[in-house]
Design a protein around this motif. Structure first.
Motif, mmCIF file in Angstrom:
data_model
loop_
_atom_site.group_PDB
_atom_site.id
_atom_site.type_symbol
_atom_site.label_atom_id
_atom_site.label_comp_id
_atom_site.label_asym_id
_atom_site.label_seq_id
_atom_site.Cartn_x
_atom_site.Cartn_y
_atom_site.Cartn_z
ATOM 1 N N LEU A 1 45.221 45.933 37.310
ATOM 2 C CA LEU A 1 44.817 44.928 38.281
ATOM 3 C C LEU A 1 45.992 43.990 38.509
ATOM 4 O O LEU A 1 46.382 43.247 37.602
ATOM 5 C CB LEU A 1 43.606 44.161 37.730
ATOM 6 C CG LEU A 1 42.984 43.077 38.583
ATOM 7 C CD1 LEU A 1 42.404 43.659 39.861
ATOM 8 C CD2 LEU A 1 41.909 42.354 37.786
ATOM 9 N N ASP A 2 46.556 44.050 39.710
ATOM 10 C CA ASP A 2 47.704 43.193 40.032
ATOM 11 C C ASP A 2 47.176 41.808 40.397
ATOM 12 O O ASP A 2 47.009 41.465 41.568
ATOM 13 C CB ASP A 2 48.531 43.796 41.165
ATOM 14 C CG ASP A 2 49.890 43.143 41.283
ATOM 15 O OD1 ASP A 2 50.017 41.947 40.922
ATOM 16 O OD2 ASP A 2 50.834 43.818 41.731
ATOM 17 N N VAL A 3 46.893 41.045 39.374
ATOM 18 C CA VAL A 3 46.308 39.714 39.526
ATOM 19 C C VAL A 3 47.232 38.830 40.351
ATOM 20 O O VAL A 3 46.780 38.068 41.211
ATOM 21 C CB VAL A 3 46.029 39.086 38.136
ATOM 22 C CG1 VAL A 3 45.401 37.709 38.276
ATOM 23 C CG2 VAL A 3 45.144 40.002 37.306
ATOM 24 N N GLN A 4 48.534 38.937 40.132
ATOM 25 C CA GLN A 4 49.497 38.105 40.857
ATOM 26 C C GLN A 4 49.434 38.372 42.360
ATOM 27 O O GLN A 4 49.357 37.438 43.157
ATOM 28 C CB GLN A 4 50.916 38.342 40.338
ATOM 29 C CG GLN A 4 51.969 37.498 41.040
ATOM 30 C CD GLN A 4 51.703 36.003 40.897
ATOM 31 O OE1 GLN A 4 51.595 35.498 39.795
ATOM 32 N NE2 GLN A 4 51.594 35.295 42.003
ATOM 33 N N VAL B 1 50.650 33.661 38.152
ATOM 34 C CA VAL B 1 49.756 33.996 37.046
ATOM 35 C C VAL B 1 50.613 34.408 35.860
ATOM 36 O O VAL B 1 51.447 35.304 35.956
ATOM 37 C CB VAL B 1 48.801 35.152 37.421
ATOM 38 C CG1 VAL B 1 47.868 35.466 36.270
ATOM 39 C CG2 VAL B 1 48.014 34.807 38.666
ATOM 40 N N THR B 2 50.421 33.732 34.748
ATOM 41 C CA THR B 2 51.205 34.033 33.547
ATOM 42 C C THR B 2 50.406 34.771 32.481
ATOM 43 O O THR B 2 50.973 35.280 31.526
ATOM 44 C CB THR B 2 51.779 32.734 32.946
ATOM 45 O OG1 THR B 2 50.692 31.852 32.633
ATOM 46 C CG2 THR B 2 52.735 32.063 33.925
ATOM 47 N N GLY B 3 49.082 34.832 32.663
ATOM 48 C CA GLY B 3 48.273 35.544 31.679
ATOM 49 C C GLY B 3 46.831 35.670 32.122
ATOM 50 O O GLY B 3 46.353 34.912 32.969
ATOM 51 N N MET B 4 46.154 36.652 31.549
ATOM 52 C CA MET B 4 44.737 36.855 31.806
ATOM 53 C C MET B 4 44.111 37.430 30.550
ATOM 54 O O MET B 4 44.655 38.363 29.957
ATOM 55 C CB MET B 4 44.522 37.812 32.974
ATOM 56 C CG MET B 4 43.078 38.141 33.255
ATOM 57 S SD MET B 4 42.981 39.288 34.643
ATOM 58 C CE MET B 4 41.323 39.884 34.415
ATOM 59 N N THR B 5 42.993 36.844 30.125
ATOM 60 C CA THR B 5 42.257 37.349 28.966
ATOM 61 C C THR B 5 40.771 37.184 29.229
ATOM 62 O O THR B 5 40.361 36.506 30.168
ATOM 63 C CB THR B 5 42.614 36.575 27.681
ATOM 64 O OG1 THR B 5 42.327 35.191 27.879
ATOM 65 C CG2 THR B 5 44.065 36.763 27.280
ATOM 66 N N PHE B 6 39.971 37.813 28.393
ATOM 67 C CA PHE B 6 38.530 37.597 28.396
ATOM 68 C C PHE B 6 38.204 36.807 27.146
ATOM 69 O O PHE B 6 38.731 37.090 26.065
ATOM 70 C CB PHE B 6 37.764 38.916 28.388
ATOM 71 C CG PHE B 6 38.039 39.790 29.589
ATOM 72 C CD1 PHE B 6 38.076 39.268 30.871
ATOM 73 C CD2 PHE B 6 38.236 41.143 29.441
ATOM 74 C CE1 PHE B 6 38.327 40.062 31.975
ATOM 75 C CE2 PHE B 6 38.477 41.954 30.535
ATOM 76 C CZ PHE B 6 38.514 41.414 31.800
ATOM 77 N N ALA C 1 39.673 34.174 31.478
ATOM 78 C CA ALA C 1 40.621 33.068 31.348
ATOM 79 C C ALA C 1 41.899 33.440 32.088
ATOM 80 O O ALA C 1 42.507 34.471 31.796
ATOM 81 C CB ALA C 1 40.917 32.784 29.872
ATOM 82 N N LEU C 2 42.272 32.622 33.057
ATOM 83 C CA LEU C 2 43.516 32.816 33.807
ATOM 84 C C LEU C 2 44.485 31.711 33.456
ATOM 85 O O LEU C 2 44.120 30.528 33.473
ATOM 86 C CB LEU C 2 43.254 32.780 35.315
ATOM 87 C CG LEU C 2 42.550 33.956 35.953
ATOM 88 C CD1 LEU C 2 42.311 33.695 37.430
ATOM 89 C CD2 LEU C 2 43.350 35.240 35.776
ATOM 90 N N ASP C 3 45.691 32.102 33.114
ATOM 91 C CA ASP C 3 46.760 31.136 32.874
ATOM 92 C C ASP C 3 47.657 31.150 34.109
ATOM 93 O O ASP C 3 48.139 32.208 34.511
ATOM 94 C CB ASP C 3 47.568 31.529 31.629
ATOM 95 C CG ASP C 3 46.716 31.484 30.370
ATOM 96 O OD1 ASP C 3 45.921 30.550 30.224
ATOM 97 O OD2 ASP C 3 46.844 32.403 29.548
ATOM 98 N N THR C 4 47.848 29.982 34.721
ATOM 99 C CA THR C 4 48.636 29.901 35.940
ATOM 100 C C THR C 4 49.644 28.758 35.865
ATOM 101 O O THR C 4 49.515 27.834 35.061
ATOM 102 C CB THR C 4 47.732 29.648 37.173
ATOM 103 O OG1 THR C 4 46.992 28.447 36.972
ATOM 104 C CG2 THR C 4 46.779 30.806 37.396
ATOM 105 N N ALA C 5 50.634 28.868 36.724
ATOM 106 C CA ALA C 5 51.637 27.806 36.908
ATOM 107 C C ALA C 5 51.852 27.641 38.393
ATOM 108 O O ALA C 5 51.739 28.614 39.161
ATOM 109 C CB ALA C 5 52.945 28.187 36.215
ATOM 110 N N ALA C 6 52.135 26.449 38.826
ATOM 111 C CA ALA C 6 52.344 26.204 40.258
ATOM 112 C C ALA C 6 53.780 26.457 40.634
ATOM 113 O O ALA C 6 54.674 26.439 39.875
ATOM 114 C CB ALA C 6 51.946 24.789 40.613
#
Length: 155
Positions: free
Chosen positions: A124-127, A139-144, A150-155
């Motif tokens: 899954l290309d979340v970015q 997007v720097t990370g994704m977990t359940f 849980a999505l880790d993002t940066a602006a």
């Protein structure tokens, strides 16, 4: 920044779902730790290929366990362990590939942003999905986590 979302809110954020409620074929979402559990009534899914449609008549409930195995370059690789009546339903995942691609296209989402792999994994290309709806977000990370995404993002 870490954001925890329901599965419906995550799919909406990525543009895979319109609104904040899951499709009617999803009957339950939960999980423990890093596993997301989804139960679906496959009879309610429209546009299934013939072999899958026949299988849903025999065993309608599909129980899936998803786990993020890897996250690299904005792409989350999810392992899928699904069963229908004790049979390994994830082995039939490839049959849904064309349906998934047509849904992405109908929503105007980037082609190839969801890849069904032959080893019962989904890339899954979340970015790419998030950038299509929220340009500039990284997007720097994704977990359940306990039934949430849980999505880790940066602006």
């Amino acid at each position: 920044m870490r954001t925890e979302l329901t599965l419906a809110d995550t799919l909406n954020t990525l543009g895979l779902l319109g609104g904040s409620t899951l499709p009617r074929f999803v009957t339950d979402v939960g999980g423990q730790g890093d596993v997301l559990e989804v139960v679906a009534d496959a009879r309610s899914v429209k546009g299934l290929p013939g072999p899958l449609k026949l299988a849903t008549k025999l065993v309608p409930a599909v129980r899936s366990k998803l786990r993020v195995e890897q996250f690299d370059g904005g792409v989350a690789v999810l392992s899928v362990d699904a069963s229908a009546g004790g049979l390994p339903a994830h082995k039939m995942l490839g049959l849904a590939k064309n349906r998934i691609e047509s849904v992405l296209e109908s929503k105007g989402l980037p082609a190839g942003s969801v890849e069904i792999r032959p080893d019962a994994r989904i890339a899954l290309d979340v970015q790419r999905l998030l950038a299509a709806r929220h340009p500039g977000t990284v997007v720097t990370g994704m977990t359940f986590t306990d039934g949430q995404v849980a999505l880790d993002t940066a602006a």
